[in-house]
Design a protein around this motif. Structure first.
Motif, mmCIF file in Angstrom:
data_model
loop_
_atom_site.group_PDB
_atom_site.id
_atom_site.type_symbol
_atom_site.label_atom_id
_atom_site.label_comp_id
_atom_site.label_asym_id
_atom_site.label_seq_id
_atom_site.Cartn_x
_atom_site.Cartn_y
_atom_site.Cartn_z
ATOM 1 N N GLU A 261 3.594 -4.256 51.436
ATOM 2 C CA GLU A 261 3.692 -4.881 52.758
ATOM 3 C C GLU A 261 2.393 -5.600 53.089
ATOM 4 O O GLU A 261 1.297 -5.063 52.932
ATOM 5 N N GLY A 262 2.521 -6.869 53.530
ATOM 6 C CA GLY A 262 1.357 -7.653 53.906
ATOM 7 C C GLY A 262 0.827 -8.554 52.814
ATOM 8 O O GLY A 262 -0.035 -9.406 53.068
ATOM 9 N N ASP A 263 1.329 -8.384 51.575
ATOM 10 C CA ASP A 263 0.970 -9.309 50.496
ATOM 11 C C ASP A 263 1.672 -10.645 50.706
ATOM 12 O O ASP A 263 2.658 -10.756 51.457
ATOM 13 N N ILE A 264 1.181 -11.658 50.012
ATOM 14 C CA ILE A 264 1.956 -12.869 49.786
ATOM 15 C C ILE A 264 2.022 -13.068 48.275
ATOM 16 O O ILE A 264 1.144 -12.604 47.539
ATOM 17 N N ILE A 265 3.063 -13.754 47.810
ATOM 18 C CA ILE A 265 3.203 -13.982 46.376
ATOM 19 C C ILE A 265 3.672 -15.422 46.131
ATOM 20 O O ILE A 265 4.696 -15.850 46.674
ATOM 21 N N SER A 266 2.885 -16.166 45.366
ATOM 22 C CA SER A 266 3.263 -17.524 44.974
ATOM 23 C C SER A 266 3.998 -17.458 43.644
ATOM 24 O O SER A 266 3.491 -16.876 42.674
ATOM 25 N N LEU A 267 5.182 -18.032 43.597
ATOM 26 C CA LEU A 267 5.990 -18.082 42.386
ATOM 27 C C LEU A 267 6.108 -19.530 41.939
ATOM 28 O O LEU A 267 6.645 -20.374 42.668
ATOM 29 N N TYR B 297 12.315 -31.557 31.981
ATOM 30 C CA TYR B 297 11.718 -30.443 32.713
ATOM 31 C C TYR B 297 11.967 -30.559 34.216
ATOM 32 O O TYR B 297 12.073 -31.663 34.759
ATOM 33 N N GLY B 298 12.044 -29.414 34.851
ATOM 34 C CA GLY B 298 11.986 -29.309 36.305
ATOM 35 C C GLY B 298 10.916 -28.298 36.654
ATOM 36 O O GLY B 298 10.669 -27.354 35.895
ATOM 37 N N ASP B 299 10.266 -28.449 37.811
ATOM 38 C CA ASP B 299 9.115 -27.607 38.164
ATOM 39 C C ASP B 299 9.040 -27.499 39.686
ATOM 40 O O ASP B 299 9.149 -28.507 40.398
ATOM 41 N N SER B 300 8.854 -26.278 40.178
ATOM 42 C CA SER B 300 8.769 -26.071 41.619
ATOM 43 C C SER B 300 8.019 -24.771 41.888
ATOM 44 O O SER B 300 7.881 -23.926 40.996
ATOM 45 N N ALA B 301 7.525 -24.622 43.095
ATOM 46 C CA ALA B 301 6.808 -23.406 43.481
ATOM 47 C C ALA B 301 6.982 -23.155 44.966
ATOM 48 O O ALA B 301 7.222 -24.090 45.751
ATOM 49 N N LEU B 302 6.831 -21.886 45.349
ATOM 50 C CA LEU B 302 6.838 -21.518 46.756
ATOM 51 C C LEU B 302 6.050 -20.231 46.921
ATOM 52 O O LEU B 302 5.825 -19.496 45.957
ATOM 53 N N THR B 303 5.599 -19.978 48.135
ATOM 54 C CA THR B 303 4.856 -18.763 48.453
ATOM 55 C C THR B 303 5.639 -17.970 49.494
ATOM 56 O O THR B 303 6.086 -18.527 50.499
ATOM 57 N N ILE B 304 5.781 -16.675 49.215
ATOM 58 C CA ILE B 304 6.685 -15.815 49.984
ATOM 59 C C ILE B 304 5.889 -14.664 50.597
ATOM 60 O O ILE B 304 5.123 -13.995 49.895
ATOM 61 N N PRO B 305 6.058 -14.404 51.884
ATOM 62 C CA PRO B 305 5.433 -13.215 52.475
ATOM 63 C C PRO B 305 6.185 -11.965 52.043
ATOM 64 O O PRO B 305 7.418 -11.974 51.929
ATOM 65 N N VAL B 306 5.449 -10.890 51.790
ATOM 66 C CA VAL B 306 6.062 -9.610 51.434
ATOM 67 C C VAL B 306 6.084 -8.757 52.702
ATOM 68 O O VAL B 306 5.057 -8.239 53.135
ATOM 69 N N LYS C 109 10.147 -8.023 47.795
ATOM 70 C CA LYS C 109 10.047 -7.010 48.847
ATOM 71 C C LYS C 109 9.033 -5.963 48.403
ATOM 72 O O LYS C 109 8.680 -5.887 47.221
ATOM 73 N N PRO C 110 8.531 -5.161 49.321
ATOM 74 C CA PRO C 110 7.589 -4.116 48.924
ATOM 75 C C PRO C 110 8.186 -3.212 47.846
ATOM 76 O O PRO C 110 9.361 -2.826 47.916
ATOM 77 N N PRO D 155 -0.138 -11.045 58.464
ATOM 78 C CA PRO D 155 -0.875 -11.470 59.662
ATOM 79 C C PRO D 155 -0.527 -12.892 60.081
ATOM 80 O O PRO D 155 -0.149 -13.733 59.252
ATOM 81 N N ALA D 156 -0.684 -13.169 61.370
ATOM 82 C CA ALA D 156 -0.323 -14.479 61.919
ATOM 83 C C ALA D 156 -1.051 -15.608 61.208
ATOM 84 O O ALA D 156 -0.470 -16.668 60.932
ATOM 85 N N ARG D 157 -2.354 -15.417 60.908
ATOM 86 C CA ARG D 157 -3.106 -16.490 60.242
ATOM 87 C C ARG D 157 -2.535 -16.801 58.858
ATOM 88 O O ARG D 157 -2.525 -17.964 58.435
ATOM 89 N N ILE D 158 -2.034 -15.787 58.166
ATOM 90 C CA ILE D 158 -1.480 -16.018 56.837
ATOM 91 C C ILE D 158 -0.124 -16.718 56.941
ATOM 92 O O ILE D 158 0.202 -17.596 56.135
#
Length: 248
Positions: free
Chosen positions: A87-93, A103-112, A32-33, A116-119
């Motif tokens: 606000e308005g960032d995205i963050i890939s974890l 091992y296990g491995d995964s990723a996702l990208t989260i809007p903060v 979150k912001p 914008p609609a395009r993002i």
């Protein structure tokens, strides 16, 4: 050499992958912001050790953190910082653990907050491309079928797949053969067999696929400043179809 895993080994991997998925879910709730990626990294590290596992990335080739945190135009391998998300960032974890020898491995990208609609479309297209690739991860198929499915979906949405970084096999080592590109021709590449376990991970740029690595040797950014998204699952090839080990 591609190492095939036995059903028993895949079940051990499932335990590691479930842990990755659970911790990523907890991290998603904390984005979150105002939150810093250093705080997210500290949480991921402590939560992993609380569960008697080891962060997969910390110390790997001298990487300093448990979590790869890649905001906005950072494609992969961003290092945690004390800069607050806004606000308005995205963050890939991108996150992994070593547990019970696997091992296990995964990723996702989260809007903060609101982006914008395009993002939002970029994030949706990237996640959809991951599942398009997974749908092709079937015994008897070819690795190029997976790669082509990812690329075709991404480019149909007007985005581009990164060429310089790819997915990989995974098991007792974090990175095993084969490499899993997010681009390529269907019907090419190695034959997929039961017992193969792949980390399929589309990295998708808003604009050009060109990237550059910063002086720290890790942080990789888009060359044109466009945003980038990253989604990943660890997937076992079975006689009954793809088994997503990092999905809760």
């Amino acid at each position: 050499m591609i190492v095939l895993k036995s059903p028993r080994e895949i079940e051990k991997m499932r335990d590691a992958c479930k842990m990755v998925a659970e911790i990523l879910l907890l991290l998603r709730e904390r984005v979150k912001p105002g939150v810093t990626t250093a705080e997210l990294d500290e949480f991921a590290d402590s939560e992993t050790r609380r569960r008697k596992a080891k962060p997969a990335f910390k110390g790997y080739c001298k990487y300093p953190s448990a979590l790869c945190c890649s905001p906005n135009d950072v494609v992969v391998h961003g290092m945690p910082t004390k800069t607050p998300l806004k606000e308005g960032d995205i963050i890939s974890l991108d996150f992994g653990v070593l547990y019970n020898e696997f091992y296990g491995d995964s990723a996702l990208t989260i809007p903060v907050g609101t982006v914008p609609a395009r993002i939002n479309t970029l994030l949706k297209a990237t996640e959809e491309s991951l599942y398009a690739g997974i749908d092709k991860a079937v015994a008897g198929g070819r690795l190029g079928d997976v790669s082509h499915a990812v690329q075709a979906h991404v480019e149909a949405q007007g985005f581009s797949v990164v060429r310089d970084f790819v997915g990989h096999g995974i098991g007792r080592k974090l990175h095993e053969e084969p490499q899993v590109p997010n681009f390529g021709a269907a019907g090419t590449g190695v034959r997929l067999k039961p017992g193969m376990v792949l980390a399929i991970e589309p990295m998708v740029n808003e604009k050009s696929y060109e990237v550059e690595v910063l002086e720290d040797g890790w942080t990789t950014i888009t060359r044109d400043g466009g945003f980038s998204a990253h989604f990943e699952h660890t997937v076992a090839i079975t006689d009954k179809g793809p088994d997503i080990l990092t999905r809760i």
